[in-house]
Design a protein around this motif. Structure first.
Motif, PDB file in Angstrom:
ATOM      1  N   PHE A 245       0.715  -1.210  -0.059  1.00  0.00           N
ATOM      2  CA  PHE A 245       0.059   0.060  -0.058  1.00  0.00           C
ATOM      3  C   PHE A 245       0.743   1.341  -0.123  1.00  0.00           C
ATOM      4  CE2 PHE A 245      -2.137   3.448   2.394  1.00  0.00           C
ATOM      5  CZ  PHE A 245      -3.443   3.493   1.602  1.00  0.00           C
ATOM      6  N   GLY A 246       1.992   1.356   0.666  1.00  0.00           N
ATOM      7  CA  GLY A 246       2.748   2.373   0.819  1.00  0.00           C
ATOM      8  C   GLY A 246       3.585   2.499  -0.253  1.00  0.00           C
ATOM      9  N   ALA A 247       3.783   1.476  -1.024  1.00  0.00           N
ATOM     10  CA  ALA A 247       4.406   1.791  -2.395  1.00  0.00           C
ATOM     11  C   ALA A 247       3.783   2.193  -3.461  1.00  0.00           C
ATOM     12  CB  ALA A 247       5.120   0.311  -3.096  1.00  0.00           C
ATOM     13  N   GLY A 248       2.316   1.732  -3.352  1.00  0.00           N
ATOM     14  CA  GLY A 248       1.335   2.637  -4.214  1.00  0.00           C
ATOM     15  C   GLY A 248       1.107   3.704  -3.880  1.00  0.00           C
ATOM     16  N   VAL A 249       0.950   4.362  -2.908  1.00  0.00           N
ATOM     17  CA  VAL A 249       0.813   5.573  -2.308  1.00  0.00           C
ATOM     18  C   VAL A 249       1.666   6.538  -2.841  1.00  0.00           C
ATOM     19  CG1 VAL A 249       0.652   7.358  -0.234  1.00  0.00           C
ATOM     20  CG2 VAL A 249      -0.834   5.195  -0.297  1.00  0.00           C
ATOM     21  N   PHE A 250       2.913   6.326  -2.587  1.00  0.00           N
ATOM     22  CA  PHE A 250       4.074   7.109  -3.054  1.00  0.00           C
ATOM     23  C   PHE A 250       4.208   7.445  -4.366  1.00  0.00           C
ATOM     24  CE2 PHE A 250       6.255   4.957   0.819  1.00  0.00           C
ATOM     25  CZ  PHE A 250       5.728   5.993   1.670  1.00  0.00           C
ATOM     26  N   VAL A 251       3.999   6.252  -5.227  1.00  0.00           N
ATOM     27  CA  VAL A 251       3.857   6.233  -6.524  1.00  0.00           C
ATOM     28  C   VAL A 251       2.645   7.175  -7.139  1.00  0.00           C
ATOM     29  CG1 VAL A 251       3.653   5.213  -8.895  1.00  0.00           C
ATOM     30  CG2 VAL A 251       4.825   3.992  -7.059  1.00  0.00           C
ATOM     31  N   THR A 252       1.462   7.069  -6.388  1.00  0.00           N
ATOM     32  CA  THR A 252       0.286   7.623  -7.043  1.00  0.00           C
ATOM     33  C   THR A 252       0.640   9.241  -6.801  1.00  0.00           C
ATOM     34  OG1 THR A 252      -1.069   5.969  -6.345  1.00  0.00           O
ATOM     35  CG2 THR A 252      -2.332   8.172  -6.526  1.00  0.00           C
ATOM     36  N   VAL A 253       1.381   9.715  -5.416  1.00  0.00           N
ATOM     37  CA  VAL A 253       1.237  11.050  -5.468  1.00  0.00           C
ATOM     38  C   VAL A 253       2.420  11.668  -6.285  1.00  0.00           C
ATOM     39  CG1 VAL A 253       2.530  12.639  -3.880  1.00  0.00           C
ATOM     40  CG2 VAL A 253       0.984  10.659  -2.833  1.00  0.00           C
ATOM     41  N   CYS A 254       3.335  10.844  -6.810  1.00  0.00           N
ATOM     42  CA  CYS A 254       4.324  11.529  -7.887  1.00  0.00           C
ATOM     43  C   CYS A 254       4.135  11.449  -9.375  1.00  0.00           C
ATOM     44  CB  CYS A 254       5.651  10.575  -7.572  1.00  0.00           C
ATOM     45  SG  CYS A 254       6.437  10.717  -5.798  1.00  0.00           S
ATOM     46  N   ILE A 255       3.052  10.825  -9.657  1.00  0.00           N
ATOM     47  CA  ILE A 255       2.592  10.443 -11.003  1.00  0.00           C
ATOM     48  C   ILE A 255       2.303  11.809 -11.778  1.00  0.00           C
ATOM     49  CG2 ILE A 255       0.644   9.698 -12.537  1.00  0.00           C
ATOM     50  CD1 ILE A 255       0.576   7.081 -11.218  1.00  0.00           C
ATOM     51  N   PRO A 256       1.699  12.706 -11.129  1.00  0.00           N
ATOM     52  CA  PRO A 256       1.536  13.985 -11.732  1.00  0.00           C
ATOM     53  C   PRO A 256       2.889  14.747 -12.283  1.00  0.00           C
ATOM     54  CG  PRO A 256       0.137  14.147  -9.938  1.00  0.00           C
ATOM     55  CD  PRO A 256       0.868  13.016  -9.848  1.00  0.00           C
ATOM     56  N   PHE A 257       3.631  14.569 -11.657  1.00  0.00           N
ATOM     57  CA  PHE A 257       5.068  15.109 -11.854  1.00  0.00           C
ATOM     58  C   PHE A 257       5.938  14.124 -12.598  1.00  0.00           C
ATOM     59  CE2 PHE A 257       3.823  16.338  -7.535  1.00  0.00           C
ATOM     60  CZ  PHE A 257       3.816  17.537  -7.357  1.00  0.00           C
ATOM     61  N   MET A 258       5.680  12.890 -12.683  1.00  0.00           N
ATOM     62  CA  MET A 258       6.397  11.905 -13.729  1.00  0.00           C
ATOM     63  C   MET A 258       5.732  12.276 -15.077  1.00  0.00           C
ATOM     64  SD  MET A 258       6.130   8.391 -11.779  1.00  0.00           S
ATOM     65  CE  MET A 258       6.647   8.147  -9.906  1.00  0.00           C
ATOM     66  N   ILE A 259       4.572  12.461 -15.109  1.00  0.00           N
ATOM     67  CA  ILE A 259       4.039  12.790 -16.742  1.00  0.00           C
ATOM     68  C   ILE A 259       4.691  13.836 -17.241  1.00  0.00           C
ATOM     69  CG2 ILE A 259       2.022  13.551 -17.830  1.00  0.00           C
ATOM     70  CD1 ILE A 259       0.357  12.099 -15.700  1.00  0.00           C
ATOM     71  N   LEU A 260       5.449  14.751 -16.679  1.00  0.00           N
ATOM     72  CA  LEU A 260       6.153  15.828 -17.179  1.00  0.00           C
ATOM     73  C   LEU A 260       7.393  15.529 -17.917  1.00  0.00           C
ATOM     74  CD1 LEU A 260       5.961  18.491 -14.236  1.00  0.00           C
ATOM     75  CD2 LEU A 260       4.438  18.448 -16.412  1.00  0.00           C
ATOM     76  N   ARG A 261       7.753  14.281 -17.519  1.00  0.00           N
ATOM     77  CA  ARG A 261       9.044  13.666 -18.241  1.00  0.00           C
ATOM     78  C   ARG A 261       9.000  12.093 -18.421  1.00  0.00           C
ATOM     79  NH1 ARG A 261      13.908  15.017 -13.555  1.00  0.00           N
ATOM     80  NH2 ARG A 261      12.793  14.006 -11.893  1.00  0.00           N
ATOM     81  N   PRO A 262       7.925  11.719 -18.937  1.00  0.00           N
ATOM     82  CA  PRO A 262       7.823  10.180 -19.016  1.00  0.00           C
ATOM     83  C   PRO A 262       8.788   9.358 -19.417  1.00  0.00           C
ATOM     84  CG  PRO A 262       6.724  11.384 -20.875  1.00  0.00           C
ATOM     85  CD  PRO A 262       7.187  12.319 -20.357  1.00  0.00           C
ATOM     86  N   ARG A 263       8.965   8.244 -19.090  1.00  0.00           N
ATOM     87  CA  ARG A 263      10.079   7.239 -19.376  1.00  0.00           C
ATOM     88  C   ARG A 263      11.410   7.479 -18.961  1.00  0.00           C
ATOM     89  NH1 ARG A 263       7.965   2.658 -19.866  1.00  0.00           N
ATOM     90  NH2 ARG A 263       9.566   1.932 -21.390  1.00  0.00           N
ATOM     91  N   ASP A 264      11.300   8.504 -18.079  1.00  0.00           N
ATOM     92  CA  ASP A 264      12.696   8.974 -17.547  1.00  0.00           C
ATOM     93  C   ASP A 264      12.915   8.305 -16.141  1.00  0.00           C
ATOM     94  OD1 ASP A 264      14.879  10.443 -16.315  1.00  0.00           O
ATOM     95  OD2 ASP A 264      14.302  12.052 -17.692  1.00  0.00           O
ATOM     96  N   TYR A 265      14.185   7.596 -16.077  1.00  0.00           N
ATOM     97  CA  TYR A 265      14.525   6.885 -14.790  1.00  0.00           C
ATOM     98  C   TYR A 265      14.420   7.807 -13.499  1.00  0.00           C
ATOM     99  CZ  TYR A 265      19.128   8.896 -13.675  1.00  0.00           C
ATOM    100  OH  TYR A 265      20.125   9.682 -13.440  1.00  0.00           O
ATOM    101  N   ARG A 266      14.757   9.128 -13.909  1.00  0.00           N
ATOM    102  CA  ARG A 266      14.574   9.847 -12.477  1.00  0.00           C
ATOM    103  C   ARG A 266      13.168  10.142 -11.740  1.00  0.00           C
ATOM    104  NH1 ARG A 266      17.284  15.265 -15.423  1.00  0.00           N
ATOM    105  NH2 ARG A 266      15.630  14.404 -16.846  1.00  0.00           N
ATOM    106  N   ASN A 267      12.089   9.841 -12.646  1.00  0.00           N
ATOM    107  CA  ASN A 267      11.052   9.710 -11.877  1.00  0.00           C
ATOM    108  C   ASN A 267      10.764   8.734 -10.803  1.00  0.00           C
ATOM    109  OD1 ASN A 267       9.807  11.514 -13.572  1.00  0.00           O
ATOM    110  ND2 ASN A 267       9.314   9.969 -15.242  1.00  0.00           N
ATOM    111  N   GLY A 268      11.905   7.661 -10.678  1.00  0.00           N
ATOM    112  CA  GLY A 268      11.783   6.733  -9.722  1.00  0.00           C
ATOM    113  C   GLY A 268      12.572   7.143  -8.329  1.00  0.00           C
ATOM    114  N   LEU A 269      13.299   8.312  -8.495  1.00  0.00           N
ATOM    115  CA  LEU A 269      14.087   8.596  -7.436  1.00  0.00           C
ATOM    116  C   LEU A 269      13.252   8.958  -6.167  1.00  0.00           C
ATOM    117  CD1 LEU A 269      16.878  10.854  -9.280  1.00  0.00           C
ATOM    118  CD2 LEU A 269      17.123   8.209  -8.190  1.00  0.00           C
ATOM    119  N   VAL A 270      12.244   9.777  -6.310  1.00  0.00           N
ATOM    120  CA  VAL A 270      11.555  10.245  -5.053  1.00  0.00           C
ATOM    121  C   VAL A 270      10.600   8.929  -4.592  1.00  0.00           C
ATOM    122  CG1 VAL A 270       9.611  11.834  -4.440  1.00  0.00           C
ATOM    123  CG2 VAL A 270      11.335  12.523  -5.763  1.00  0.00           C
ATOM    124  N   PRO A 271       9.731   8.147  -5.329  1.00  0.00           N
ATOM    125  CA  PRO A 271       9.293   7.092  -4.742  1.00  0.00           C
ATOM    126  C   PRO A 271      10.246   6.176  -4.059  1.00  0.00           C
ATOM    127  CG  PRO A 271       8.404   7.548  -6.870  1.00  0.00           C
ATOM    128  CD  PRO A 271       9.339   8.678  -6.922  1.00  0.00           C
TER     129      PRO A 271
END
Length: 271
Positions: A35-61
């Protein structure tokens, strides 16, 4: 946003309570992890969309998930960071044990550098998490359609060669918590030979605090060791079995050594 913060806060409080009690139910602790993993990813998705398919999107989660694991009493030590070479791509091989390998990936993500993970296509359909993983570059393959898998892996071979990307793979192909590693699948080795890149073995000790068969899940410690790269120079397609055996035996020896170390440490803490 306020609602999301409340959910995260509640998850952290529950995780803290569970980390205090070694008798917390297995199902509840696993729920908190997933559940925690899902929450962290969900919160970050709006910011990830700004640079899709970028490994840096995984740093904060990844950072958030590591903190959650620490709250639950799960610590992981990363060794061999000096063996990571960021100036070229490689195939990173890891042994696969359970859903807790998410914690391993969270620890490795900021260390390995520009990278992606190969995962079965079914993960894509996990609400929010599947999309988030796609946004940070996860490569989903359809195991039932060999042609699709080969085409996807060939694209990764190009990425390794042209973009100095590292591709993280579980060569066993399925979860395995036994004392012996399963036979390695050939897909990742096809990539390595096709791109003429190095292979980086990463060995994770057995989780002495986690027993899925017996529903055991308590606080504990594991070790992640990044071994020196293995060159594919001199290997051709017909030598693949020899290369696979070399990599597997190297990882098996380290797996046994690390597991003995962590089990001894766990026994010492319990005594």
């Amino acid at each position: 946003m306020a609602c999301t913060c409340e959910v995260i806060g509640l998850a952290c409080v529950v995780a803290l309570i569970l980390s205090i009690s070694k008798k917390a139910p297995y199902q509840m602790r696993m729920f908190i992890v997933l559940f925690g993993a899902g929450v962290f990813v969900t919160v970050c998705i709006p910011f990830m969309i700004l640079r899709p398919r970028d490994y840096r999107n995984g740093l904060v989660p990844s950072w958030c998930f590591v903190q959650l694991c620490k709250l639950m009493g799960i610590s992981m030590e990363v060794r061999g960071v000096e063996n990571v070479k960021r100036n070229h791509g490689s195939v990173v091989l890891m042994n696969h044990q359970s859903a807790l390998d998410l914690c391993v990936l969270a620890h490795l993500w900021p260390v390995i550098g520009k990278s992606t993970v190969v995962a079965k296509k079914e993960i894509l359909y996990i609400p929010f998490f599947g999309l988030g993983a796609w946004l940070w570059g996860t490569l989903y393959i359809n195991r039932s359609r060999k042609s699709d898998s080969i085409n996807s892996l060939q694209k990764e071979a190009v990425a390794i060669k042209e973009q100095n990307c590292k591709i993280l793979v579980f060569p066993e192909g399925t979860r395995n918590s036994k004392d012996t590693l399963l036979p390695f699948k050939k897909g990742s080795f096809h990539i390595a030979l096709q791109s003429k890149c190095t292979i980086q073995p990463v060995v994770i000790s057995k989780y002495p605090f986690f027993d899925e068969a017996k529903n055991g899940f308590r606080p504990g410690h594991a070790v992640i060791n990044i071994l020196p790269e293995i060159s594919t120079e001199g290997y051709e397609k017909e030598d693949m079995d020899k290369l696979i055996e070399h990599c597997r035996s190297t990882m098996q020896q380290e797996y046994i050594r690390l597991t003995k170390e962590t089990q001894a440490l766990a026994a010492k803490k319990q005594s």
